[in-house]
Design an enzyme around this catalytic site. Structure first.
Site, PDB file in Angstrom:
ATOM      1  CB  THR A 213      -0.928   0.016   1.227  1.00  0.00           C
ATOM      2  OG1 THR A 213      -1.578  -1.242   1.359  1.00  0.00           O
ATOM      3  CG2 THR A 213      -1.951   1.129   1.112  1.00  0.00           C
TER       4      THR A 213
ATOM      5  CG  HIS B 183      -5.968  -2.186   4.599  1.00  0.00           C
ATOM      6  ND1 HIS B 183      -5.125  -2.240   3.510  1.00  0.00           N
ATOM      7  CD2 HIS B 183      -5.215  -1.719   5.637  1.00  0.00           C
ATOM      8  CE1 HIS B 183      -3.915  -1.808   3.865  1.00  0.00           C
ATOM      9  NE2 HIS B 183      -3.944  -1.497   5.139  1.00  0.00           N
TER      10      HIS B 183
ATOM     11  NE  ARG C 107       5.098  -8.906  -0.213  1.00  0.00           N
ATOM     12  CZ  ARG C 107       5.691  -8.440   0.891  1.00  0.00           C
ATOM     13  NH1 ARG C 107       4.993  -7.719   1.762  1.00  0.00           N
ATOM     14  NH2 ARG C 107       6.973  -8.692   1.107  1.00  0.00           N
TER      15      ARG C 107
ATOM     16  CE1 TYR D 294       5.644  -5.272  -1.418  1.00  0.00           C
ATOM     17  CE2 TYR D 294       7.161  -6.875  -2.352  1.00  0.00           C
ATOM     18  CZ  TYR D 294       6.864  -5.911  -1.401  1.00  0.00           C
ATOM     19  OH  TYR D 294       7.794  -5.587  -0.444  1.00  0.00           O
TER      20      TYR D 294
ATOM     21  CG  PHE E 184      11.178  -1.894  -0.251  1.00  0.00           C
ATOM     22  CD1 PHE E 184       9.842  -2.060   0.044  1.00  0.00           C
ATOM     23  CD2 PHE E 184      12.117  -2.169   0.736  1.00  0.00           C
ATOM     24  CE1 PHE E 184       9.436  -2.487   1.304  1.00  0.00           C
ATOM     25  CE2 PHE E 184      11.720  -2.600   1.989  1.00  0.00           C
ATOM     26  CZ  PHE E 184      10.375  -2.761   2.269  1.00  0.00           C
TER      27      PHE E 184
ATOM     28  NE  ARG F 171       9.561  -8.530   7.836  1.00  0.00           N
ATOM     29  CZ  ARG F 171      10.235  -9.629   7.532  1.00  0.00           C
ATOM     30  NH1 ARG F 171      11.367  -9.883   8.151  1.00  0.00           N
ATOM     31  NH2 ARG F 171       9.788 -10.480   6.632  1.00  0.00           N
TER      32      ARG F 171
ATOM     33  N   GLY G 109      10.933  -6.082   2.100  1.00  0.00           N
ATOM     34  CA  GLY G 109      10.524  -5.780   0.738  1.00  0.00           C
ATOM     35  C   GLY G 109      11.046  -6.756  -0.292  1.00  0.00           C
TER      36      GLY G 109
END
Length: 291
Positions: free
Chosen positions: A43, A99, A123, A194, A230, A250, A252
């Site tokens: 997101t 969401h 993803r 993703y 990222f 975190r 990615g």
């Protein structure tokens, strides 16, 4: 985290029943852009990309940080009002995050009209599960008094079982993505994965740019791809003055699930994956291969 259930789906306390019951009355504007997603599917990555495209095109000066409270159904603890109320008074051009699935989202998002545009980011669910697990721990550590012992109560094995059964916050992953996937033939929607964004961010920027009907030169496109990588996005989030943003990113990477799933867990997950997605045309990449 205090939770409640509404129409068969689990929600956190900051997505209250009152907020959810207000969704049918939320009024869309003709220039609204929506990013719809299941949690931990990218997101904020797409928000960063969209914000930079709009800035470069001269359509908005707002950054992703300015739009950080734009999750429609939330009532962030830092704010005096719910997001949907604040958005009603926000100037255009609005970028709205949610969401929620189509059944719970405002009709103007589930069935967009006019120039409303909805980007759905998805993803592979194994990496989603791992990312969601770590995010849940981080939220407890940062927001709740029992955070120091959170890992004792929320083990990976326990979280895996909850995720597989669809008992996590915002419900079953497969039901959520499939409900949006049904909209894939509607030109108001753009579907991104993703793994594709990670593999070729320049192409992702071009796709977003074309969907939003803006025209940028190649140099600008490459710059946006670099700025919204990222790595750079994680730095932006880490430097945020908003506490909840600092734990959003975190690793990615694609394939981190292999560091957590046991062979038995992977087989159980694959069985549900096939049961839910076979014949739908929706497939996900798991580190170079499609299940």
């Amino acid at each position: 985290m205090p939770l409640h259930e509404y129409k068969g789906i689990v929600y956190p306390f900051f997505v209250s029943r009152e907020n959810l019951e207000a969704m049918p009355n939320f009024r869309m504007r003709d220039d609204d852009i929506v990013i719809a997603s299941y949690p931990k599917t990218g997101t904020n990555w797409i928000l960063e990309m969209v914000s930079r495209v709009l800035q470069a095109a001269g359509r908005s000066e707002m950054t992703s940080e300015d739009r950080a409270f734009a999750k429609l159904e939330f009532h962030h603890p830092e704010l005096p009002q719910t997001t949907h109320v604040l958005l009603e008074d926000s100037p255009s051009l609005r970028v709205i995050l949610t969401h929620l699935g189509p059944d719970a989202a405002p009709p103007g998002i589930a069935h967009p009209q006019g120039n409303v545009k909805v980007i759905v980011i998805m993803r592979n669910p194994k990496d989603v599960a791992v990312s969601y697990y770590h995010f849940s721990l981080d939220i407890m550590r940062n927001y709740f008094y029992f955070g120091r012992i959170a890992a004792y109560f929320v083990t990976w094995d326990r979280f895996f079982n909850l995720f597989l059964s669809g008992e996590v916050v915002f419900g079953d992953f497969f039901d959520h993505v499939l409900s949006w996937w049904e909209k894939r033939h509607d030109p108001h929607f753009l579907f991104l994965k993703y793994e594709d964004v990670q593999r070729n961010p320049t192409d992702a920027v071009k796709t977003v740019m074309e969907f939003l009907e803006v025209d940028l030169d190649d140099v600008t496109i490459r710059r946006i791809a670099e700025e919204s990588s990222f790595h750079n996005m994680k730095e932006t989030l880490g430097d945020s003055h908003l506490k909840h943003r600092t734990v959003m990113a975190r690793k990615g990477v694609v394939g981190d699930w292999k560091n957590y799933f046991t062979p038995e867990q992977s087989r159980a997950f694959d069985a549900k994956y096939r049961e839910k997605l076979e014949g739908t045309g929706l497939e996900f990449e798991f580190e170079g291969s499609i299940l």
